[in-house]
Design a protein around this motif. Sequence first.
Motif, PDB file in Angstrom:
ATOM      1  N   THR A 163       0.830  -1.192   0.000  1.00 50.43           N
ATOM      2  CA  THR A 163       0.000   0.000   0.000  1.00 50.43           C
ATOM      3  C   THR A 163       0.872   1.252   0.000  1.00 50.43           C
ATOM      4  OG1 THR A 163      -1.681  -1.179   1.265  1.00 50.43           O
ATOM      5  CG2 THR A 163      -1.836   1.217   1.214  1.00 50.43           C
ATOM      6  N   ASN A 188       2.545   4.631   0.831  1.00 49.91           N
ATOM      7  CA  ASN A 188       2.647   5.390   2.081  1.00 49.91           C
ATOM      8  C   ASN A 188       2.317   6.848   1.797  1.00 49.91           C
ATOM      9  OD1 ASN A 188       3.144   6.017   4.741  1.00 49.91           O
ATOM     10  ND2 ASN A 188       5.362   6.227   4.441  1.00 49.91           N
ATOM     11  N   ASP A 189       1.076   7.068   1.380  1.00 48.58           N
ATOM     12  CA  ASP A 189       0.630   8.399   0.983  1.00 48.58           C
ATOM     13  C   ASP A 189      -0.828   8.514   1.405  1.00 48.58           C
ATOM     14  OD1 ASP A 189      -0.594  10.507  -0.541  1.00 48.58           O
ATOM     15  OD2 ASP A 189       1.135  10.493  -1.893  1.00 48.58           O
ATOM     16  N   SER A 190      -1.114   9.411   2.332  1.00 42.51           N
ATOM     17  CA  SER A 190      -2.473   9.515   2.882  1.00 42.51           C
ATOM     18  C   SER A 190      -3.487   9.897   1.808  1.00 42.51           C
ATOM     19  CB  SER A 190      -2.503  10.540   4.023  1.00 42.51           C
ATOM     20  OG  SER A 190      -2.067  11.819   3.573  1.00 42.51           O
ATOM     21  N   LYS A 191      -3.055  10.699   0.838  1.00 39.26           N
ATOM     22  CA  LYS A 191      -3.971  11.105  -0.225  1.00 39.26           C
ATOM     23  C   LYS A 191      -4.381   9.912  -1.074  1.00 39.26           C
ATOM     24  CE  LYS A 191      -2.063  13.593  -3.362  1.00 39.26           C
ATOM     25  NZ  LYS A 191      -1.443  14.738  -4.057  1.00 39.26           N
ATOM     26  N   ALA A 240      -4.190   6.763  -0.146  1.00 39.81           N
ATOM     27  CA  ALA A 240      -4.945   5.845   0.713  1.00 39.81           C
ATOM     28  C   ALA A 240      -6.414   6.239   0.794  1.00 39.81           C
ATOM     29  CB  ALA A 240      -4.323   5.814   2.106  1.00 39.81           C
ATOM     30  N   LEU A 241      -6.671   7.543   0.877  1.00 40.51           N
ATOM     31  CA  LEU A 241      -8.047   8.032   0.946  1.00 40.51           C
ATOM     32  C   LEU A 241      -8.781   7.781  -0.373  1.00 40.51           C
ATOM     33  CD1 LEU A 241     -10.185   9.535   2.620  1.00 40.51           C
ATOM     34  CD2 LEU A 241      -9.288  11.680   1.690  1.00 40.51           C
ATOM     35  N   SER A 257      -8.146   5.527  -2.513  1.00 41.38           N
ATOM     36  CA  SER A 257      -8.286   4.081  -2.737  1.00 41.38           C
ATOM     37  C   SER A 257      -9.559   3.516  -2.131  1.00 41.38           C
ATOM     38  CB  SER A 257      -7.070   3.346  -2.162  1.00 41.38           C
ATOM     39  OG  SER A 257      -5.888   3.726  -2.823  1.00 41.38           O
ATOM     40  N   GLN A 258     -10.134   4.220  -1.171  1.00 45.30           N
ATOM     41  CA  GLN A 258     -11.365   3.732  -0.546  1.00 45.30           C
ATOM     42  C   GLN A 258     -12.530   3.671  -1.533  1.00 45.30           C
ATOM     43  OE1 GLN A 258     -12.161   6.113   2.948  1.00 45.30           O
ATOM     44  NE2 GLN A 258     -10.180   5.651   3.885  1.00 45.30           N
TER      45      GLN A 258
END
Length: 283
Positions: A104, A106-109, A111-112, A114-115
Amino acid sequence: MNTKTIFPITVLLFVALTVLTACGGGGKKSSNSDGNAITVQSKKALNISVYLDLSDRLERQMTPSQMDRDIEIVNYLTEMVKNHAVAQKILPSRDRIKVFFYPTPNDSKIALLSQDLEMDLSKAQPAEKKQMLLDFQDKFNASLTKIYEATMQDKNWIGSDIWGFFKKQVDTYCIREDARNIIVILTDGYLFYAPNKQKDGNNYSYILPQTLSNPNSGLIVSRTGLENLEVLLLEVNPYDPKHQDQMEAILQNWFSGMGVQKVYVGVTDQPSNTRLIIDKFMK
């Protein structure tokens, strides 16, 4: 009419019905946005997992770009899932499609975003299913485009650990009971993830130009038991065209060694040709 006339007519009717059954009874049909027929033959729920390789392969110069090719493939798969659910009358459908990256990012943007890359009718209430089918394709397309654009801008190539994923995670991510389990992998065919770098004689946990220089090289088969999984690997694009057949053979043998019964490894191509490959695989 005498009995000699009746007999041949009866035979002809029987033959005609047999031919019609053989030609038209294999599956339900729906159509894609281009108006081309897609034969949906799976009575089981579709469980499609799309594994995207976010690596420097996205920088390869081609027209359409690799980003556009990947997004086109995902859009085509989402449409196929939608058509299959509609053919199953929506309410009883348990179809699922999920786009993911491993490891996955390592990027919060990302990750968001991807939901929004999963649509699972098995978890939806009957009243929600129709709306899910109406909404999910636009969400997939918008989120995936933003992820690719952010990746291309940052150039923080996380790569992918395809070898490690099949060793440890594929059962959890991609296999369900009573479903047709298909993983679609979009990668150029070069497998490398430094933490999982292993070698066993002529076999490796990775594919690189250096390993392809050895005509006897292969991938380490670290497990078996994947008989309930189908693998469609697309967009293979070796730097040296002479390595194409070797790369395809290594990947085919690796999947077969793990027990996968249905495998197709395809080179990068124009989207219209790739759609034909997907159609044929899904039959």
